[in-house]
Design an enzyme around this catalytic site. Structure first.
Site, PDB file in Angstrom:
ATOM      1  N   HIS A   1      50.268  30.441  10.084  1.00  0.00           N
ATOM      2  CA  HIS A   1      50.380  31.606   9.203  1.00  0.00           C
ATOM      3  C   HIS A   1      50.014  32.872   9.955  1.00  0.00           C
ATOM      4  O   HIS A   1      48.988  32.931  10.632  1.00  0.00           O
ATOM      5  CB  HIS A   1      49.436  31.445   7.993  1.00  0.00           C
ATOM      6  CG  HIS A   1      49.546  32.588   7.043  1.00  0.00           C
ATOM      7  ND1 HIS A   1      50.524  32.663   6.077  1.00  0.00           N
ATOM      8  CD2 HIS A   1      48.833  33.740   6.943  1.00  0.00           C
ATOM      9  CE1 HIS A   1      50.400  33.796   5.413  1.00  0.00           C
ATOM     10  NE2 HIS A   1      49.378  34.477   5.923  1.00  0.00           N
TER      11      HIS A   1
ATOM     12  N   ARG B   1      45.972  45.697  -5.646  1.00  0.00           N
ATOM     13  CA  ARG B   1      45.383  46.175  -4.379  1.00  0.00           C
ATOM     14  C   ARG B   1      46.349  47.108  -3.666  1.00  0.00           C
ATOM     15  O   ARG B   1      45.951  48.111  -3.072  1.00  0.00           O
ATOM     16  CB  ARG B   1      45.058  44.985  -3.475  1.00  0.00           C
ATOM     17  CG  ARG B   1      43.836  44.200  -3.918  1.00  0.00           C
ATOM     18  CD  ARG B   1      43.752  42.885  -3.165  1.00  0.00           C
ATOM     19  NE  ARG B   1      43.661  43.077  -1.741  1.00  0.00           N
ATOM     20  CZ  ARG B   1      44.148  42.218  -0.821  1.00  0.00           C
ATOM     21  NH1 ARG B   1      44.744  41.120  -1.196  1.00  0.00           N
ATOM     22  NH2 ARG B   1      44.011  42.463   0.456  1.00  0.00           N
TER      23      ARG B   1
ATOM     24  N   LYS C   1      46.117  30.979  -0.930  1.00  0.00           N
ATOM     25  CA  LYS C   1      47.500  30.464  -0.955  1.00  0.00           C
ATOM     26  C   LYS C   1      47.657  29.290   0.015  1.00  0.00           C
ATOM     27  O   LYS C   1      48.285  28.287  -0.300  1.00  0.00           O
ATOM     28  CB  LYS C   1      48.490  31.579  -0.581  1.00  0.00           C
ATOM     29  CG  LYS C   1      48.650  32.608  -1.693  1.00  0.00           C
ATOM     30  CD  LYS C   1      49.615  33.711  -1.303  1.00  0.00           C
ATOM     31  CE  LYS C   1      49.053  34.623  -0.265  1.00  0.00           C
ATOM     32  NZ  LYS C   1      49.236  36.024  -0.353  1.00  0.00           N
TER      33      LYS C   1
ATOM     34  N   ASP D   1      46.530  35.531  -7.142  1.00  0.00           N
ATOM     35  CA  ASP D   1      46.704  36.403  -5.972  1.00  0.00           C
ATOM     36  C   ASP D   1      47.833  37.398  -6.189  1.00  0.00           C
ATOM     37  O   ASP D   1      47.734  38.552  -5.770  1.00  0.00           O
ATOM     38  CB  ASP D   1      46.971  35.576  -4.705  1.00  0.00           C
ATOM     39  CG  ASP D   1      47.176  36.502  -3.518  1.00  0.00           C
ATOM     40  OD1 ASP D   1      46.216  37.211  -3.176  1.00  0.00           O
ATOM     41  OD2 ASP D   1      48.296  36.556  -2.976  1.00  0.00           O
TER      42      ASP D   1
ATOM     43  N   SER E   1      42.931  36.116  -0.255  1.00  0.00           N
ATOM     44  CA  SER E   1      44.348  36.165  -0.608  1.00  0.00           C
ATOM     45  C   SER E   1      45.131  35.184   0.274  1.00  0.00           C
ATOM     46  O   SER E   1      45.910  34.352  -0.219  1.00  0.00           O
ATOM     47  CB  SER E   1      44.861  37.600  -0.416  1.00  0.00           C
ATOM     48  OG  SER E   1      46.251  37.661  -0.405  1.00  0.00           O
TER      49      SER E   1
HETATM   50  N1  URA Z   1      48.796  38.814   3.442  1.00  0.00           N
HETATM   51  C1  URA Z   1      48.387  38.312   2.245  1.00  0.00           C
HETATM   52  O1  URA Z   1      48.940  37.353   1.738  1.00  0.00           O
HETATM   53  N2  URA Z   1      47.343  38.904   1.650  1.00  0.00           N
HETATM   54  C2  URA Z   1      46.674  39.945   2.194  1.00  0.00           C
HETATM   55  O2  URA Z   1      45.728  40.412   1.598  1.00  0.00           O
HETATM   56  C3  URA Z   1      47.124  40.477   3.430  1.00  0.00           C
HETATM   57  C4  URA Z   1      48.196  39.878   4.036  1.00  0.00           C
END
Ligand code: URA
Length: 433
Positions: A82, A168, A187, A161, A183
């Site tokens: 990721h 945000r 996930k 999220d 966040s």
């Molecule tokens: N990617 C995400 O999924 N969340 C964040 O807060 C920043 C980058």
């Protein structure tokens, strides 16, 4: 519990309990906490931070706000990679098939472009017919058969999220350490992978602009992943320059295909080899040196490209386009950006390059916007290169000629040309294991 008490506690620098964090996230998911209170708490967290216990509790509450997947029907170890988000970052398209062709399963759930950064799902959708919304059972079958599948995150995965992120985004609270960690990891932990390699971007094109901040981000994500029972590793990589030469969806797919053929740009190739080797190493496929040698072998012998083509076919996409990338349609118009003075490209504001690509139609300004797959930028000169005044530094591509003026101005304003070459900075700045 009362939301205003929780906000006050964090505003005054207090430590939130597990129960308070769970209650808050439940309220976000169910819609019982209004947007203004969610935003106020995000701002309090932005200023006061969270300790690792609070961040862990927030991550797990976000994970548990939706479905937690079970990949046990997939045979063998599953490894994921990721990126925290960058410009020109098409590494997933390259590393996932490499790793899958070496016998490690990749059941990947990816995102769309966010702000100035691109997203793997938007890139894959540049391939005609490619389906990123596949029922879970079919997804697992493809992973078992081909070794790899890449789909979009379904809305029932960590739904809290989605709500938090959209608030945000409009309340200037994206770049908060605990909010980014929870966040991303909320996930990631909702998917059932055994190993996760994180590519934490740092610099002008990243969400986390400083090396210290990125290091801390990497440490916290690795720590939380380990607490949740995952094998973790994080690379901290330079995003003070775009990765490769292509920015924009089909342009990036073509560059990824070239990299899978062994003809990719040096920086992208180096990072892909490092990431893929680390993924295999975490999956105990040999020493790091053995993993790296195997990665290079499957690039050279075409197996990695073949795996990518097979995945595209299995997900309904045009396999022939992967084997012959000249089939990707070109944008209607192109425009050459020329250097305004002679000198070395001493630095670039990578976020500005991402924004320039958005202005060409390669990304979204609102959630409803559609993406023009062929739009984007091919860089001709990059950091450290010498340019003569009037020499081409980039080629812009768009569906409408009127997009070029703003995109060109943004790109030029984001390019610093100086009289001395910049110091060379390694691409991989640190590794957190
Ligand atoms: N990617 C995400 O999924 N969340 C964040 O807060 C920043 C980058």
């Amino acid at each position: 519990m009362r939301m205003c008490d929780i906000i006050r506690k964090k505003r005054d620098g207090g430590v939130l309990s597990d129960a308070e964090i769970k209650w808050f996230i439940k309220g976000v998911k169910e819609g019982s906490v209004p947007d203004y209170q969610i935003s106020a708490l995000c701002m309090a967290i932005y200023f006061r931070g969270m300790n690792i216990e609070e961040t862990t509790a927030l991550t797990l509450a976000i994970r548990d706000s939706g479905k937690v997947l079970d990949f046990s029907e997939i045979n063998g170890l599953r490894v994921d990679k990721h990126s925290t988000g960058g410009v020109g970052d098409k590494t997933s398209l390259v590393v996932a098939p490499i790793v899958a062709s070496l016998g490690v399963k990749v059941a990947k759930m990816s995102g769309r472009g966010l702000g100035h950064t691109g997203g793997t799902i938007d890139k894959l959708e540049a391939i005609p017919g490619f389906c990123t919304d596949i029922p879970l059972d079919e997804f697992k079958k493809i992973v078992n058969r081909v070794g790899i599948a890449i789909v979009g995150q379904s809305e029932d995965l960590a739904p809290a999220d989605g709500k938090l992120y959209s608030l945000r985004d409009v309340t200037s609270t994206v770049d908060s350490m605990p909010l980014i960690v929870s966040s991303i990891m909320g996930k990631k932990l909702a998917a059932d992978d055994d190993c996760i390699v994180l590519d934490v971007k740092t610099g002008s094109g990243a969400f986390m602009k400083t090396l210290d901040g990125s290091r801390e981000l990497a440490h916290q994500m690795v720590e939380i992943g380990k607490r949740a029972g995952k094998r973790m590793c994080a690379l901290i990589t330079d995003m003070d320059r775009p990765l490769g030469y292509a920015i924009g969806n089909s342009l990036e797919v073509i560059e990824a295909i070239e990299t899978l053929k062994g003809n990719g740009p040096a920086d992208l190739t180096e990072l892909c080899i490092t990431l893929a080797s680390r993924m295999l190493f975490l999956a105990e496929k040999g020493t790091l040196a053995e993993c790296e040698a195997n990665v290079k072998r499957v690039i050279e012998n075409g197996e990695a490209l073949n795996t990518f083509a097979n995945m595209v076919e299995a997900q309904g996409g045009e396999k022939s386009w992967i084997l012959d990338s000249s089939k990707f349609p070109k944008a209607k118009y192109s425009y050459t950006v020329k250097a305004e003075r002679s000198g070395y490209i001493s630095s670039v504001d990578t976020e500005g390059y991402g924004t320039s690509s958005l202005l060409l139609g390669a990304g979204r300004n609102t959630a409803e916007d559609t993406i023009d797959s062929a739009a984007g930028i091919i860089l001709i000169k990059k950091n450290g290169d010498f340019v003569e005044e009037g020499e081409a530094i980039a080629e812009l591509f768009a569906e409408k000629e009127e997009y070029f003026e703003n995109a060109k101005n943004k790109l030029l304003a984001s390019t610093v040309i100086g009289s001395t070459p910049p110091c060379s900075v390694p691409l991989v700045l640190d590794i957190v294991e």
